[in-house]
Design an enzyme around this catalytic site. Structure first.
Site, mmCIF file in Angstrom:
data_model
loop_
_atom_site.group_PDB
_atom_site.id
_atom_site.type_symbol
_atom_site.label_atom_id
_atom_site.label_comp_id
_atom_site.label_asym_id
_atom_site.label_seq_id
_atom_site.Cartn_x
_atom_site.Cartn_y
_atom_site.Cartn_z
ATOM 1 N N LYS A 273 0.882 -1.158 0.000
ATOM 2 C CA LYS A 273 0.000 0.000 0.000
ATOM 3 C C LYS A 273 0.926 1.216 0.000
ATOM 4 C CE LYS A 273 -3.152 2.740 2.710
ATOM 5 N NZ LYS A 273 -3.676 3.009 4.064
ATOM 6 N N ALA B 188 -9.474 5.591 4.363
ATOM 7 C CA ALA B 188 -9.276 6.747 5.244
ATOM 8 C C ALA B 188 -10.533 7.598 5.380
ATOM 9 C CB ALA B 188 -8.120 7.635 4.790
#
Length: 257
Positions: A100, A187
């Site tokens: 990631k 997020a």
């Protein structure tokens, strides 16, 4: 839904809820939350969590590699060079060739440095990494990352750890329409309804950390998020009714006296 699997770069994942490992009180709680969430992808910050020195207590001691896909991330990296270094370190340690990718551009908002992100992604893709880039909700940047060879993109819903939910659903919908790779909302999720909404829009998965780890009861929230993601995915596949300004009778009235 058992056969509705997420496939990225030829790898199949049963759960569409991906989870992080920061902010828990200890590794035991971390493991319990992951299990309760039903996640099979677990992301770990290479800079912040010991996953390379096996002589010390290690998060990987609590996670069976046969059960979980460990996704190293470059959280906390503010330069291309740092991000490349930690991605390479994780692969050299035998953790994964998945990464990631984060290149942060601002310390206060933790928004991505998109120019640096694209540069780092190009390099890592050429080196054979499977790059999953954390980006902002810019459709142009998302498409560029997909065109580079990233097999998925990870646009933010809101700033990291903010819990604000999806701040720009219209940009997210454009990304979902224009990129031809899986989209993982990453997020800003705060509670279960945020996760459900992301999945109802058509996101392929949701990644979260603070929303679970920072909850008053992380284990209960992990369970809530599991059901939220499943419900949102099922609703998306079922197809919602169109919105109408005026009422429509639920029961047919034709032929009634």
């Amino acid at each position: 839904m058992q056969n509705d699997r997420l496939v990225i770069a030829g790898r199949e994942f049963k759960s569409r809820l991906w989870v992080g490992t920061g902010k828990y009180k200890d590794f035991v709680e971390t493991k319990k939350a992951i299990d309760t969430a039903g996640a099979d992808v677990v992301t770990v910050a290479v800079r912040r969590v010991n996953i390379t020195d096996r002589s010390k207590e290690n998060l990987l001691d609590y996670l069976d590699p046969k059960k979980y896909t460990i996704l190293p991330n470059t959280a906390g990296c503010y330069t291309v060079e740092d991000a490349l270094r930690y991605a390479r370190l994780a692969r050299a340690a035998g953790v994964s060739d998945l990464v990631k990718l984060e290149v942060i551009g601002d310390e206060r908002t933790l928004f991505p440095d998109t120019a640096g992100l694209i540069e780092a992604a190009k390099i890592l893709v050429k080196e054979g990494f499977i790059v999953l880039p954390y980006t902002n909700d810019d459709p142009v940047v998302a498409k560029k990352l997909a065109d580079i060879g990233c097999p998925a993109v990870m646009p933010l819903a809101a700033p990291i750890g903010s819990g604000l939910g999806i701040r720009n659903p219209y940009n997210l919908k454009i990304i979902l329409e224009t990129v031809k790779v899986p989209v993982i909302v990453d997020a800003g999720v705060g509670t279960a309804s945020d996760a459900t909404l992301a999945m109802e829009y058509g996101a392929d998965a949701v990644l979260m950390n603070t929303a679970i780890a920072g909850a008053r009861d992380p284990i209960a929230m992990a369970e809530a998020m599991k059901y939220a993601v499943e419900a949102g995915r099922l609703a998306y596949k079922a197809g919602r009714i169109p919105r109408k300004l005026y009422a429509t009778a639920s029961s047919p009235i034709e032929g009634m006296l």
